[in-house]
Write an enzyme that holds these catalytic residues in place. Sequence first.
Site, short mmCIF file in Angstrom:
data_model
loop_
_atom_site.label_atom_id
_atom_site.label_comp_id
_atom_site.label_asym_id
_atom_site.label_seq_id
_atom_site.Cartn_x
_atom_site.Cartn_y
_atom_site.Cartn_z
N ILE A 287 0.79 -1.16 -0.02
CA ILE A 287 0.05 -0.04 -0.06
C ILE A 287 0.80 1.30 0.00
CG2 ILE A 287 -1.93 -1.00 1.20
CD1 ILE A 287 -1.13 0.59 3.66
N ASP A 288 2.21 1.09 0.33
CA ASP A 288 2.99 2.31 0.53
C ASP A 288 3.45 3.00 -0.95
OD1 ASP A 288 2.81 2.02 3.22
OD2 ASP A 288 4.82 1.40 3.80
N GLN B 49 -6.36 0.60 6.48
CA GLN B 49 -6.05 1.00 5.09
C GLN B 49 -5.48 -0.36 4.27
OE1 GLN B 49 -3.41 4.79 5.72
NE2 GLN B 49 -3.56 3.68 7.70
N ARG C 194 -7.74 16.79 17.93
CA ARG C 194 -8.04 15.46 18.01
C ARG C 194 -7.31 14.48 17.20
NH1 ARG C 194 -9.83 16.88 21.77
NH2 ARG C 194 -11.98 16.71 22.90
#
Length: 360
Positions: A143-144, A291, A283
Site C-alpha cells: 500500500i506504501d 487501510q 483530536r
Amino acid sequence: MASDRPPLAEQTESAPMRLGVLTGGGDCPGLNAVIRAVVRREIKDYGGEVFGFHDGWRGVIENRGEELSVLRLRGTLPRGGTILGTSRETPYMVEGGCERVAETMADRELDGLIVIGGEGTLSCARSINDEGFAKVVGVPKTIDNDIGGTERTFGFDTAVSIATEAIDRLHTTAESHDRIMVVEVMGRHVGHIATWAGLAGGATMTLIPEQPFDIVEVCDALAKRHAAGKYASIVVVAEGALPIPGTLEVSEPAVDRYGHKVLGGIAHVVAGEIEQRTGFETRVTILGHTQRGGTPTAFDRVLCTRFGVGAVDAAHSGNFGHMVAINANQISSIPLADAVGEGLKFVPEQLWETANVFFP
Ligand code: F6P
C-alpha cells in the site's frame, strides 16, 4: 463469443509450466486477485499447474501449501487479505533456509516461483534467484507504493481511497467543533499515501517522511489559517514522518521479531504540540490497518489481474529474476535489481509542489 484464436500455449509454443506462488510481508488488498490471475493464466492458457505456498517464504522453507485450481480461486477477486496466508520470514533468517527452498522447488517439481511482496520479500526473491536457489518472478505489492521501477504497486489505490474517505468524514466533525484533526496514515519510509489522500481529501497540511517538518512552522501555518477565519483544519501525517532533527523529541519505536519497527503514534506527538502551542482543540485519528483490510478498489483489481497475467507471461518468456511493473499504463517485466536495488521510490518533487500549493 468463442474465439477463433488457437490456445495461447500453441501461439507462444511455450510448454506448460508448474509454478509456485507465495504472498509475503504485510498483507495488502488485491493479493487474491493476483493469485487468481496467475492460476487462470497458467492453467487455462498454458495448460500448466500452480502450487500455492502457505504463509509466505515460511511455506517454501517448510514445504507446505496446496495445489491451486480455478475453482479454488472462485469468488476471491474482491476478497481482501490472502487465501495463502503471509509472514515476514525469509529463508535468510533460518539456518539452511535457502537450501530448503531449493529442495522444495525440486520436490514439488516447480519450474519457477511467483513471489508477491514488498521491498523485503522482493529483495529476498532477488537474492534467491541470483544465488540459484529458485527461479523467481516478482509482483510488486504494498500500500506504501514505495517500490522502484514501477509507477504503481497494487494496494496503494485502495489505501488512498480508504484514507480519503476518512478525511472527508473528518471534515464535517472538525467544522462542527472548530477543531484540528490530525490523521495518521501508513507510509513508513515514504509519503505517497499521505500526499495523495491529503490532496484528494483537501487537507490543510501534510507531513511526510521525505520532508522532515518543523513543528513551529506547522503551528504558525495553522494559526495563520485560523486568523483568516478558517477554523477547522485537517493535518495528514504519514506514520514515518519525523521532525527536523533537534526540533522535537520523538521516542524510538519498538521493534518486532523480524527487526521491523512498529510505527504508529507520531500523530499523538504532533497533535499534542499543536494543542499546546496554539491552544486550538485537537483530536487524533490513526487509520492503521484499516487501510490494508477489505476489498480492493476496481483500479487495484484490474492492476492485480494484469500483474498476475504478466508474471506468468514473464516466466514463460524466461524472464526470471524480473518483476512485473506498470509504467505509462503498460505492463512489462524489469530486472528485480532495478526495482529493489536502487532504493525506495519517493514522492515526486512535482507532486509535492502541487500539494504545497494548498498548504496555508
Ligand atoms: O509496508 C506496508 C505497511 O503497511 C507499512 O506502511 C506499515 O508500517 C507496515 O506495513 C505495518 O506492518 P505490520 O502489519 O507488521 O504492523
